[in-house]
Design an enzyme around this catalytic site. Structure first.
Site, PDB file in Angstrom:
ATOM      1  N   CYS B  80      -8.758  -1.851   2.085  1.00 43.25           N
ATOM      2  CA  CYS B  80      -9.800  -0.874   1.747  1.00 43.25           C
ATOM      3  C   CYS B  80     -11.185  -1.441   2.053  1.00 43.25           C
ATOM      4  O   CYS B  80     -11.556  -1.521   3.216  1.00 43.25           O
ATOM      5  CB  CYS B  80      -9.656  -0.414   0.306  1.00 43.25           C
ATOM      6  SG  CYS B  80     -10.659   1.015  -0.088  1.00 43.25           S
ATOM      7  N   HIS B 179      -4.097   1.122  -0.879  1.00 43.90           N
ATOM      8  CA  HIS B 179      -4.002   0.024  -1.849  1.00 43.90           C
ATOM      9  C   HIS B 179      -2.560  -0.340  -2.202  1.00 43.90           C
ATOM     10  O   HIS B 179      -2.027   0.174  -3.189  1.00 43.90           O
ATOM     11  CB  HIS B 179      -4.750   0.405  -3.127  1.00 43.90           C
ATOM     12  CG  HIS B 179      -6.211   0.458  -2.960  1.00 43.90           C
ATOM     13  ND1 HIS B 179      -7.007  -0.657  -3.006  1.00 43.90           N
ATOM     14  CD2 HIS B 179      -7.044   1.494  -2.721  1.00 43.90           C
ATOM     15  CE1 HIS B 179      -8.264  -0.318  -2.806  1.00 43.90           C
ATOM     16  NE2 HIS B 179      -8.326   0.977  -2.623  1.00 43.90           N
ATOM     17  N   GLU B 181      -1.569  -2.898  -3.615  1.00 41.42           N
ATOM     18  CA  GLU B 181      -1.549  -3.584  -4.915  1.00 41.42           C
ATOM     19  C   GLU B 181      -1.460  -2.598  -6.085  1.00 41.42           C
ATOM     20  O   GLU B 181      -1.098  -2.985  -7.189  1.00 41.42           O
ATOM     21  CB  GLU B 181      -2.778  -4.500  -5.061  1.00 41.42           C
ATOM     22  CG  GLU B 181      -4.087  -3.826  -5.434  1.00 41.42           C
ATOM     23  CD  GLU B 181      -4.791  -3.119  -4.278  1.00 41.42           C
ATOM     24  OE1 GLU B 181      -4.183  -2.993  -3.198  1.00 41.42           O
ATOM     25  OE2 GLU B 181      -5.935  -2.668  -4.469  1.00 41.42           O
TER      26      GLU B 181
END
Lengths: 337, 198
Positions: B80, B179, B181
């Site tokens: 990002c 993302h 994560e």
């Protein structure tokens, strides 16, 4: 003869088959590139994930696009657009409302970082309008004059995430239960005095340690009693006890005026800081904004924080107000508990 | 043991560190100073605000450190804001040319806030070459709109606004617009780790 229960079983079976057929058609269309995968907006992971990106950063109060530009250049992770800075709200008296939507739009069109704005506690329609113009984060804030002292906005109904102030763990958990995606300490806004933010942050941390202790010793009854006594939803108290921290991102706010103030709040465990009047009520806004960003990121390195603190001059720090000189009825932190 | 660093100046670096810790044979480290890079085999530049991280990168010479790290052949994944910081060319959907600091390491053009503001942030699915379909969360997400030279777009997102690049690679660099994560998908991490082992 009316519909028998067994008829509904047959109906449900047919419905299931229909859904399966539709899913097969969808998969086929997806594989042929005709239909796109669904795009889910406004779901919790999208709101909480957005807030998670603010961590380690500084969100700055601004009143116009010039200040917003200064904040962006200094490295702010976001700006909060207000009609007046909290210090001026305090001095002006009267009813404080959400900022001018035209100003908010001008700010949104001039910077690339997220733009937040405040609405009054309980004012669903100020919030709806902020969502409509495209604000990235709404602060249901005690700095503005509450319209409903008894009830906050139901924040689950919004696509845009909310941040709420809290001066204790029960307040924070009640706000999360109402749908807040982020918590900040209330502190005492517009004072340039970090004392109340420190107090509120430590109160929250102590309660969390206590719950964590109950959980470690499997004393669920004690957690239950805590919830009853403090008007807190049990599921969230239990989650907090397991996690050992607030279940959402927690920023410090209220009275942060220097790099050292920001570093102190980070060291106490906050995920980032809001700076209200502290920057644009000082005599060295541009350099102070940069210094506070640096101190927030490197809070655990005294050498760098000292470097940041040297960038600003205490002669031009916001003068500030001693909390003991504010009449109890003028305290903003007791609004909306 | 592969040592993976996560740039920890600002953003959601903790989520990356926690996810890396769940992968056997991987050690993770927070990176705040240039010499933190020395012991690492790979680096992740996480999500956050690209203007903020960019500004902080230059203060302690981490920008120079990361360029040297990349030149040494070790892999770097930018997620990002991290993807924006790797790009040579950055524009914003609303503001146009941002003139912001980036590391200018990858031959890609990134469009910031490509899908709109936070209320338009979304979860969907992307298709990535070799790795397959992936649940993806785009948070005020950028899109990779061009790649040239050795850079290649290998992942795409189909959005009502059009088809955009979501993952790009160039030698030892990976740019990811969403993302991983936040969804806990470790396939991109494993790819980064396998690059580090090479």
């Amino acid at each position: 003869m009316g519909l028998r229960l067994i008829d509904s079983y047959v109906y449900i079976e047919k419905l299931r088959n229909l859904i399966y057929q539709l899913l097969e058609i969808r998969d086929e269309m997806v594989s042929e590139g005709v239909e796109r995968h669904s795009i889910k907006v406004g779901i919790p992971i999208v709101k909480l994930g957005f807030i998670s990106m603010f961590k380690g950063g500084v969100i700055m109060d601004v009143t116009n696009e010039v200040q917003a530009g200064i904040a962006e250049d200094a490295g702010a992770v976001g700006v909060m657009v207000l009609d007046k800075l909290p210090y001026d709200v305090r001095m002006a008296g009267g009813v404080a409302r959400t900022a001018d939507l035209n100003v908010i739009e001008r700010v949104m069109n001039s910077i690339t970082i997220p733009v937040s704005a405040k609405c009054r506690i309980g004012h669903e329609w100020e919030a709806k309008l902020l969502e409509e113009v495209g604000v990235d984060l709404i602060d249901e804030s005690e700095v503005l004059t509450p319209v409903d002292e008894k009830s906050h906005i139901n924040k689950w109904n919004f696509r845009v995430p909310f941040v709420n102030g809290a001066k204790s763990l029960p307040e924070a958990l009640r706000r999360i239960y109402e749908g807040a995606s982020m918590i900040r300490t209330k502190g005492e806004p517009g004072t340039g005095n970090v004392a109340e933010a420190v107090k509120h942050f430590k109160l929250v941390t102590r309660d969390i340690s206590m719950l964590r202790g109950y959980y470690a010793s499997k004393d669920f009854e004690a957690i239950w009693i805590y919830c009853k006594e403090n008007n807190v939803p049990y599921e969230l108290a239990l989650l907090t006890a397991k996690l050992g921290r607030l279940p959402v991102v927690n920023f410090a706010a209220g009275g942060i005026a220097t790099p050292a103030d920001a570093a102190l709040m980070m060291w106490l465990g906050s995920d980032g800081v809001f700076v209200g009047s502290g920057i644009f009520k000082s005599g060295d806004a541009e350099v102070r904004a940069k210094a506070i960003v640096l101190a927030t990121s490197y809070y655990d390195d005294p050498e760098t924080v000292a470097e940041a603190q040297k960038m600003v001059s205490e002669n031009v720090s916001m003068v500030g107000i001693d909390i003991r000189r504010i009449k109890p009825e003028e305290l903003m932190q007791s609004r909306g508990v | 043991m592969v040592s993976v660093g996560v740039l920890a100046l600002q953003g959601d670096f903790l989520e990356h560190i926690q996810l890396l810790n769940s992968i056997p044979g991987v050690g993770s480290f927070a990176v705040k100073f240039k010499n933190d890079l020395d012991k690492l085999d790979a680096l992740i530049i996480p999500g956050g605000e690209s203007t903020t991280i960019g500004r902080l990168l230059t203060i302690k010479g981490l920008d120079v450190g990361i360029r040297e790290f990349v030149n040494s052949g070790r892999p770097v994944m930018g997620v990002c804001a991290g993807a924006i910081l790797l790009a040579k060319n950055v524009v914003d959907r609303f503001v146009g040319e941002t003139g912001q600091f980036t590391l200018r390491l990858m031959n890609i053009k990134v469009l910031r806030n490509a899908f709109g503001r936070e209320k338009d942030s979304f979860e969907s699915e992307v298709f990535v070459d070799i790795l397959g379909n992936m649940k993806a969360v785009f948070i005020r997400g950028p899109a990779i709109v061009e790649a040239w030279g050795d850079a290649k777009i290998i992942g795409f997102i189909d959005h009502p606004l059009g088809r955009f690049g979501a993952v790009a690679i160039e030698r030892n660099l990976i740019a990811v617009a969403f993302h991983p994560e936040l969804t806990g998908d470790i396939r991109l991490y494993k790819y980064l780790i396998s690059e580090a082992r090479r």
